[in-house]
Each structure stands twice: as C-alpha cells, then as structure tokens.
Design an enzyme around this catalytic site. Structure first.
Site, mmCIF file in Angstrom:
data_model
loop_
_atom_site.group_PDB
_atom_site.id
_atom_site.type_symbol
_atom_site.label_atom_id
_atom_site.label_comp_id
_atom_site.label_asym_id
_atom_site.label_seq_id
_atom_site.Cartn_x
_atom_site.Cartn_y
_atom_site.Cartn_z
ATOM 1 C CB CYS A 257 -10.257 5.062 0.348
ATOM 2 S SG CYS A 257 -8.775 5.733 1.141
ATOM 3 C CB THR A 258 -6.550 1.525 2.461
ATOM 4 O OG1 THR A 258 -6.037 2.849 2.325
ATOM 5 C CG2 THR A 258 -6.066 0.659 1.336
ATOM 6 C CG HIS A 259 -6.884 5.585 5.456
ATOM 7 N ND1 HIS A 259 -6.088 5.129 4.444
ATOM 8 C CD2 HIS A 259 -6.070 6.191 6.359
ATOM 9 C CE1 HIS A 259 -4.829 5.453 4.715
ATOM 10 N NE2 HIS A 259 -4.786 6.095 5.866
ATOM 11 C CD GLU B 41 -2.731 8.297 7.856
ATOM 12 O OE1 GLU B 41 -1.878 9.155 8.075
ATOM 13 O OE2 GLU B 41 -2.704 7.540 6.854
ATOM 14 C CG ASP C 174 -1.727 1.242 1.385
ATOM 15 O OD1 ASP C 174 -2.330 1.653 0.379
ATOM 16 O OD2 ASP C 174 -1.769 1.841 2.476
ATOM 17 C CB SER C 175 0.151 4.791 -0.569
ATOM 18 O OG SER C 175 -1.041 4.790 0.206
ATOM 19 C CB CYS D 164 -2.971 0.915 -2.416
ATOM 20 S SG CYS D 164 -3.079 2.687 -2.741
ATOM 21 C CG ASN D 165 -9.411 1.177 -2.637
ATOM 22 O OD1 ASN D 165 -10.396 0.649 -3.113
ATOM 23 N ND2 ASN D 165 -9.002 0.926 -1.402
ATOM 24 C CE1 TYR E 159 2.586 5.476 -3.341
ATOM 25 C CE2 TYR E 159 1.327 3.590 -4.125
ATOM 26 C CZ TYR E 159 2.517 4.128 -3.686
ATOM 27 O OH TYR E 159 3.625 3.328 -3.598
ATOM 28 N N GLY E 160 -3.074 9.011 -3.435
ATOM 29 C CA GLY E 160 -4.415 9.457 -3.868
ATOM 30 C C GLY E 160 -4.456 10.795 -4.560
HETATM 31 N N1 DGL Z 1 -4.130 3.778 0.298
HETATM 32 C C1 DGL Z 1 -4.792 4.845 -0.423
HETATM 33 C C2 DGL Z 1 -6.017 4.269 -1.142
HETATM 34 O O1 DGL Z 1 -6.578 3.269 -0.784
HETATM 35 C C3 DGL Z 1 -5.192 5.993 0.488
HETATM 36 C C4 DGL Z 1 -4.046 6.837 0.962
HETATM 37 C C5 DGL Z 1 -3.279 7.500 -0.167
HETATM 38 O O2 DGL Z 1 -3.786 8.474 -0.779
HETATM 39 O O3 DGL Z 1 -2.182 7.064 -0.443
HETATM 40 O O4 DGL Z 1 -6.448 4.824 -2.113
#
Ligand code: DGL
Length: 273
Positions: free
Chosen positions: A182-184, A150, A8-9, A71-72, A40-41
């Site tokens: 999104c992962t969060h 977070e 993931d990012s 990571c989405n 990454y988003g």
């Molecule tokens: N892991 C990213 C996602 O699922 C969220 C955090 C990011 O922007 O890197 O899209």
C-alpha cells in the site's frame, strides 16, 4: 525529456513519486491524485477500474509517454484492463513488489499487507505464485495504517498497538519477507520493522517500481538528457489538504497544486484509448 504520468487515489502515491524522482531525475512528472474519490481501498474492482480508466484517458490527453499506476489497489484491480486499452506503456506496483519478495525470501514464506481491495483481489498472491509456486503467501489487510500515516503518527503508542494487532498473525506464520503493498506503508517502515523483528525483509513496492521504470527507459535509450525534469501536481478535489499532508510524504512544501476534472466529456469505456 520524457513525460511520465503518475497517478494514485490521493496522496499515498507520493511515495512512488519520491522513488521515481530519485531514480529518474531526467523526466517530467505529472502526478494526479484522485482526492475527490479517495479511498480506493474500500471500493469494488469495477469502480476502481472505471476511475483508473478515466484517469489514464486524461493523462494520455495530456501527452504523457508512459504511465505509472502509483496505487496498489488500482494496480491490483485494473492493470490488465489498463494494459489492454492504453497505447502507452503502463507500469503497476504489484509485479515489481512480488518480484522483489520472491528474490528476498529465504524460507519461502512471504507476507503481504495492503488495503482490503488489494488483499482480497489476490493480485499479489497470484503474481508471487506465478514467479515461484513453492512460495507460501500470507496476507493481512491493514486499513488503519492509512489514516495513521496521514495524521503523521509514526512513533505513537497507538500506531504500535495497531501494528501488533495486524501483524501478529503474520509473525505467527514466520514470514521472513513482508511486502508493503500500500502506498502509505513505506512511511511506517520503522514501526513495522520493530514489530516484525529486524530479520524480516520489508519490500517497498515504491522503490521496486521506480527501478523497473528506470530499466525500461534506459533500455529504450530515453534517459540521456542531462537536464533535470520538472513536476506538476494535480488533484481532483481542493488542493489545500493535499499540499498540507503532502509535506509528510515529501519533507518539503508543495508550492503549486492544481485542481482538475478528469471526468469531463463523454463516458469512458476504454475502447478509444
Ligand atoms: N493508494 C491506496 C493503495 O495503495 C491506499 C489509499 C486508498 O485506499 O485509496 O492501495
């Protein structure tokens, strides 16, 4: 034991790790959080794809037998390229989430929330339409959800306020199913469910992905071991914040987190994977 590479990012993919650990206890998991380059988003498709290629190259060097793009945003931008270039199976989170949404919707109106990158890539919209062209899809980027998670602000007024603002347009469209793309976001399930209303089905891409990986491994007869798998957590920036915030995602301390360099060596263009 099979060795899975999960990346993931940053920390968010720990929701996917958690789901994988639950459905596939008999695997060794190497988790790589690209904390030096998160988020990454907000980045372009080309940049995220380059990062993802560097990471899968690194994971394949570490002898993983399958890779989960936890990571989405990376799944949305880079899946096709990763699948084309990798010699091991690669799973993303978008397709399983889309599949579950199409299955769950009763009125044929689905909402998708995610980072700007994920939403504007159109990946969820395409995946859902491919499965059922009659399903209507409405999307909303919700970037502020990431820092709220977070901070561990789950039950705060400000989190509800942000959620009402982002989700209001989707409520107005009468979506009956909402993909947490999104992962969060799975960590905000309670808030999102209260804002959307209890009738709206929330799709957790993390869970759906872990079921798909499990099915794949079971079909290949790879899950017979009765020994529990181990974990290795690696990050590309200093491990201390990852270990701290990781507690929010896993409800336990991450004792050992190692810092690694995934870009060592020559430039990666994907042709040698
Ligand atoms: N892991 C990213 C996602 O699922 C969220 C955090 C990011 O922007 O890197 O899209």
């Amino acid at each position: 034991l099979i060795k899975l590479g999960v990346f993931d990012s940053g920390l968010g993919g720990l929701t996917v790790y958690r789901a994988l650990r639950k459905s596939i206890p008999y695997a060794n998991i190497l988790y790589l959080g690209d904390t030096a380059r998160v988020p990454y988003g907000t980045k372009s498709a080309a940049t995220v794809t380059r990062y993802a290629l560097e990471i899968v190259h690194y994971l394949i060097d570490r002898e993983v037998e399958a890779i989960v793009v936890a990571c989405n945003t990376a799944s949305a931008f880079a899946m096709e390229c990763l699948r084309k270039t990798c010699k091991v199976p690669v799973f993303g989170v978008v397709e399983p989430g889309a599949k579950a949404a199409v299955k769950a919707t009763r009125n044929g109106v689905v909402g998708v929330v995610g980072t700007r990158g994920t939403v504007f890539s159109g990946a969820y919209q395409r995946a859902i339409k491919e499965l059922s062209s009659s399903v209507e899809v409405f999307t909303e980027p919700c970037p502020l959800f990431v820092p709220l998670v977070e901070e561990g602000w789950f039950d705060e007024e400000i989190t509800y306020e942000v959620a009402y603002r982002y989700l209001g347009p989707l409520i107005a469209k009468k979506v009956d199913t909402l993909v947490l793309g999104c992962t969060h976001y799975p960590l905000l399930k309670d808030v999102i469910s209260r804002v959307m209303g209890g009738d709206v089905v929330l799709i957790d891409s993390a869970d759906e992905t872990s079921f798909e990986v499990k099915d794949y491994l079971e079909c290949g007869g790879r899950l017979k071991d009765q020994e529990l798998g181990g974990d290795q957590f690696e990050v590309t920036d200093s491990p201390s914040r990852f270990a701290d915030v990781g507690r929010i995602f896993l409800d336990r301390n991450l004792e050992e987190v190692f810092q690694v360099n995934v870009t060592e060596g020559e430039e990666v263009d994907g042709s040698d994977l």
